[in-house]
Design a protein around this motif. Structure first.
Motif, mmCIF file in Angstrom:
data_model
loop_
_atom_site.group_PDB
_atom_site.id
_atom_site.type_symbol
_atom_site.label_atom_id
_atom_site.label_comp_id
_atom_site.label_asym_id
_atom_site.label_seq_id
_atom_site.Cartn_x
_atom_site.Cartn_y
_atom_site.Cartn_z
ATOM 1 N N GLU A 190 -11.171 3.709 7.947
ATOM 2 C CA GLU A 190 -10.060 4.300 7.204
ATOM 3 C C GLU A 190 -10.512 5.129 6.004
ATOM 4 N N ASP A 192 -4.923 10.269 7.990
ATOM 5 C CA ASP A 192 -3.759 9.586 8.558
ATOM 6 C C ASP A 192 -2.844 8.959 7.505
ATOM 7 N N ASP A 193 -3.330 8.822 6.259
ATOM 8 C CA ASP A 193 -2.572 8.106 5.232
ATOM 9 C C ASP A 193 -2.162 9.031 4.090
ATOM 10 N N ASN A 211 -8.955 3.604 0.303
ATOM 11 C CA ASN A 211 -9.914 3.258 1.353
ATOM 12 C C ASN A 211 -11.260 3.945 1.175
ATOM 13 N N GLY A 251 -10.126 9.079 8.875
ATOM 14 C CA GLY A 251 -9.236 7.991 8.510
ATOM 15 C C GLY A 251 -8.307 8.350 7.372
#
Length: 220
Positions: free
Chosen positions: A80, A88-89, A97, A85
């Motif tokens: 993440e 995606d957030d 992360n 990773g």
């Protein structure tokens, strides 16, 4: 006399035979030479084809939207916290992360800005590394973390309310703190005052992140 006539006849016959054989031999040599010399079509077919130049193995071009900078080597390659990773957030979650941004995440949490940053759309965040915060005297950093109003001003000074690609990065940009941030440079070499972008153009779900090596302090 008959003997002389036979002798002459035999001599003439032998001479004729010799001439005939000579002509035949010449004919055979000519035929042999002709056979040994390839015709135009045979010559062209027997000529080895020139080796075609193999296409140059082109290096895989770097994608135009790929992250850049020496600091990107410190970003995990999987999980993440990796570039993939983080994409995606939303930005505050993505930063949490990333092992380079622990102090920044703690400061954002202390200032209650997690939801603000995660819910914003198409923003640009200049994210100081842990080393950047460590360069601030510990006494001053602790005082900043305890002063929520001042901390909020400092943190929002690192956020621009629009998504900036590397091509758009240089120039003056208004921050969420209401002041201006001046970025200089081009290509993959950018500075904000004395700070440098060490890993730029990192995508998250709602922001573009430029990791910097110093905390950007606004005028207060």
């Amino acid at each position: 006399m008959n003997t002389k006539i036979r002798t002459r006849s035999m001599g003439l016959a032998a001479l004729a035979l010799t001439a005939s054989m000579s002509l035949a031999a010449c004919g055979n040599e000519s035929d042999s030479d002709s056979a040994s010399e390839p015709t135009t079509s045979e010559s062209s077919s027997e000529t080895p084809m020139e080796e075609s130049e193999s296409p140059m193995e082109s290096e895989e071009p770097m994608a135009a939207d790929a992250p850049f900078g020496p600091g990107c080597a410190g970003v995990p390659t999987t999980g993440e916290g990796s570039v993939e990773g983080m994409a995606d957030d939303p930005v505050a979650t993505a930063a949490s992360n990333n092992p380079l941004l622990k102090t920044l995440v703690a400061a954002v949490t202390e200032a209650d800005l997690v939801d603000t940053l995660n819910s914003a759309e198409n923003i640009t965040v200049f994210a100081p590394t842990d080393d950047a915060f460590a360069a601030i005297p510990k006494k001053d950093l602790n005082a900043l973390l305890k002063d929520k109003e001042q901390l909020t001003t400092v943190l929002t000074h690192h956020v621009v309310g629009e998504s900036l690609s590397p091509e758009d990065l240089a120039g003056e940009h208004e921050t969420l703190a209401g002041d201006m941030l001046t970025v200089e440079g081009e290509g993959e070499d950018f500075t904000i005052g004395e700070a440098s972008v060490v890993c730029g153009n990192v995508p998250t779900a709602n922001a573009t992140v430029y990791v910097v090596d110093q905390v950007l302090m606004p005028q207060m």
